[in-house]
Design an enzyme around this catalytic site. Structure first.
Site, mmCIF file in Angstrom:
data_model
loop_
_atom_site.group_PDB
_atom_site.id
_atom_site.type_symbol
_atom_site.label_atom_id
_atom_site.label_comp_id
_atom_site.label_asym_id
_atom_site.label_seq_id
_atom_site.Cartn_x
_atom_site.Cartn_y
_atom_site.Cartn_z
ATOM 1 N N TYR A 1 3.204 4.538 12.115
ATOM 2 C CA TYR A 1 3.359 3.086 12.286
ATOM 3 C C TYR A 1 4.278 2.411 11.261
ATOM 4 C CZ TYR A 1 -0.551 3.289 8.941
ATOM 5 O OH TYR A 1 -1.350 3.579 7.870
ATOM 6 N N HIS B 1 -3.570 4.671 4.795
ATOM 7 C CA HIS B 1 -4.817 3.901 4.635
ATOM 8 C C HIS B 1 -5.867 4.722 3.903
ATOM 9 C CE1 HIS B 1 -8.446 1.645 5.509
ATOM 10 N NE2 HIS B 1 -8.934 2.685 6.151
ATOM 11 N N ARG C 1 0.856 -1.192 0.000
ATOM 12 C CA ARG C 1 0.000 0.000 0.000
ATOM 13 C C ARG C 1 0.888 1.237 0.000
ATOM 14 N NH1 ARG C 1 -2.863 0.641 5.277
ATOM 15 N NH2 ARG C 1 -1.398 2.359 5.551
#
Lengths: 330, 327
Positions: free
Chosen positions: A261, A252, A248
């Protein structure tokens, strides 16, 4: 040069250029949506970036005028390949009345368009898996040759509906292809904290179906796996689980900050394998894509994205009172 | 006119609809070869074959979800939940998917699925084979919830549910399955979903209820008629969305209203019925609206003493009507 990979898969030069254009269009629409979001023009974006190769490679292996797809929210490449347009997607991003997915009712990327056999989706993840199985059951009952294709993220493969749906499909050997787009993250939680198995595709054995893990950055590898799965499905050999591994490339969503993170080095490393570039390189090396054609493709896509943006931005919203419509048949 | 039991009316409706339309099929646990644990699908497997009377894996969310997918394609699935108590794993599919599909797709997609489930107590079923679960679904626009009380209504409403182009939850009282018998026409007929039905005309007290409680009310009403108390009984038949017009008319008719449900009292269907009456009938009421319902405990216990204490019965209804008549 010896036989090129796409030729050995039965794909023409025109078809692989079309694949590339579809991947690039998805990427450019997505990038534009981020700009619109950061400019305060649209409230929300959730990206396909990094997964276009898997989405488009898989879609091109399907029968795009017969098969049904149950995409998840990152599948811009799938819905574009199945007939949704840049304008449709921008109308959805701006929540305008003409949005064919939902008329501005759902957040963007909650795809659905009956005329293109794109099943409507929701936000609770993985609910689409049993739906795709139900469509495949209908194909079996109606003795039709189409298949259903359903996608989800690797985190979603932990949901009960994944298990229940795949088990049902396995028991009845239904013509459904499930592709897990493993982008290594479920929002912030990495793959190793999501599943204990080495590969998502390892789960297939429990459902009595073959499972394959393929390079999700390689549209030809995904094409090959889905093509074989489709052949098995229409031959009555049942369902297949495919795991397409990529990364990715964005946070998100537009409301997430991935710097909390994961580190930049990891993202930069993944960008080296970005399929938009690696597939372009393949096409160049195969002698199909040159600078002139690339400029032409980019210009065309820029024009499409600009026109779609302008159209959608200026399109009307649904009337306020139309919020009351279509609860039941009218 | 033939007399059949409540469950025979279920089977007749399924069979006739499957004969009428080959898109109609049944799926669920044990519905095939066995013909259902209550035998609701008795004989259908032999007549229609494996795929139209499909034994599914034991997984309720898949039963609902696969049914929804088939319905999106254009089939007419009738999904069976073996007991209403076991519908909980399918709630996401029913509420997030089936209920919202038409709305979220701006009328592009729809899910013409019927989900049948036996509910209700008084059968020594304890906590997990006795529940009334309708209130879980009764604030979800997009769903319809039908709970018939007679074999005649079962056949006409189940046919209507199967032909409906939106999802319908069809809850059948399991104690009614063999307890209740009634005349059911052999010919094809449908009854309107969303319409309540007056089961007894009366002038002193109005009773509004549904399902098995309709019969408890009818029994109590017959007994009270001997004392000169004349009860009016409205059977909701569809508990969501409610037939507001019929509720208002029935409440105004006597000015004294008793609402009955077998479900736990707080948050039940009859609370909403009370709200409708309060909003519309203030100056027509001669007494406070009364509710007779199960106690607010998690579910019906197994031991006969406690089960009987939980359940509605004709004696409880009779007392409640008498109290209200004397108000």
């Amino acid at each position: 040069m010896s036989t090129k990979r796409h030729e050995s898969l039965g794909l023409s030069n025109e078809q692989v250029i079309e694949m590339y254009k579809t991947m690039l269009l998805a990427r450019k629409i997505d990038e534009r949506m981020w700009l619109l979001n950061r400019a305060g023009k649209i409230p929300f974006v959730i990206s396909c970036q990094g997964q276009e190769a898997a989405q488009v490679g898989a879609s091109f292996a399907l029968n795009r005028s017969e098969d049904y797809v149950a995409p998840y929210y990152r599948d811009m490449g799938v819905v574009l390949a199945f007939g949704m347009t840049a304008k449709d997607l921008m109308l959805s991003a701006f929540a305008k009345a003409e949005d064919p997915n939902s008329g501005g009712r759902q957040m963007p990327s909650h795809f659905g368009q009956k005329k293109n056999r794109i099943l409507s989706g929701s936000s609770p993840v993985t609910t689409q898996v049993p739906h795709a199985v139900g469509v495949a059951l209908a194909a079996r009952m109606e003795k039709k040759d189409f298949v259903s294709f359903v996608t989800l993220g690797e985190g979603s493969s932990n949901q009960g509906d994944f298990h229940e749906g795949l088990n049902f499909a396995g028991v009845h050997k239904l013509p459904v292809i499930t592709m897990v787009e493993n982008n290594k993250y479920a929002i912030s939680v990495p793959i190793e904290k999501q599943i204990a198995a080495e590969k998502v595709s390892d789960r297939a054995i429990g459902y009595g179906m073959p499972g394959f893990t393929v390079d999700g950055n390689d549209p030809l590898a995904v094409y090959e796996a889905v093509k074989e799965a489709r052949d098995r499905a229409v031959n009555g050999e049942g369902p297949t689980l495919i795991e397409a591994v990529s990364y990715r490339l964005t946070a998100h969503s537009s409301d997430d900050d991935d710097r909390t993170y994961r580190n930049k080095e990891e993202v930069d490393e993944a960008k080296k394998k970005d399929s938009i570039f690696t597939f372009a390189t393949y096409l160049q090396e195969a002698g199909i894509l040159n600078d002139e054609l690339e400029t032409e493709i980019n210009d065309e896509i820029n024009r499409i994205v600009n026109e779609a943006t302008d159209y959608a931005e200026n399109a009307p919203y649904a009337e306020a009172e139309s919020a009351l419509k279509y609860v039941y048949e009218e | 006119m033939p007399v059949m039991s409540y469950i025979q009316a279920v089977t007749a409706a399924l069979k006739e609809e499957m004969q009428r339309d080959e898109k109609v099929f049944v799926l669920g646990e044990d519905v095939g070869k066995k013909g259902g644990v209550f035998r609701a699908t008795d004989g259908l497997y032999d007549e229609f074959g494996e795929y139209r009377v499909l034994d599914t894996p034991l997984a309720e969310s898949a039963i609902a979800g696969v049914g929804i997918g088939a319905a999106m394609y254009g089939m007419r699935p009738v999904a069976e939940m073996q007991f209403a108590d076991f519908i909980m794993p399918a709630v996401n599919q029913i509420i997030s998917e089936a209920a919202k599909l038409r709305y979220r797709s701006n009328n592009d997609w729809n899910a013409p699925i019927t989900i049948r489930a036996p509910y209700g107590g008084g059968v020594h079923g304890a906590l997990y084979h006795s529940q009334s679960v309708e209130a879980v679904f009764a604030n979800q626009p997009g769903l319809k919830i039908v709970m018939p009380s007679t074999p005649y209504d079962v056949k006409g409403l189940l046919k209507a549910a199967i032909r409906d182009n939106d999802p319908v939850l069809f809850f059948e009282h399991k104690r009614a399955y063999r307890l209740l018998k009634g005349e059911v026409p052999e010919e094809d007929y449908v009854l309107p979903i969303g319409k309540a039905d007056v089961k007894r005309e009366g002038s002193d007290v109005t009773i509004i209820t549904y399902g098995l409680c309709v019969h408890f009310a009818l029994q109590a009403a017959e007994k009270l008629a001997e004392e000169g108390i004349d009860a009016h009984i409205l059977d909701l038949r569809t508990v969501y969305p409610l037939d507001q017009e019929a509720i208002i008319e029935a409440a105004k008719k006597t000015g004294k209203v008793l609402l009955i449900t077998e479900d736990n009292k707080e948050g039940s269907i009859i609370g909403e019925v009370a709200a409708i009456i309060s909003e519309n009938c203030l100056f027509d009421l001669d007494a406070p609206i009364q509710r007779l319902a199960g106690p607010d405990v998690p579910a019906m216990p197994y031991a006969p003493t406690m089960e009987k204490y939980f359940m509605i019965n004709p004696d409880k209804v009779e007392k409640a009507i008498r109290d209200l008549a004397e108000f």
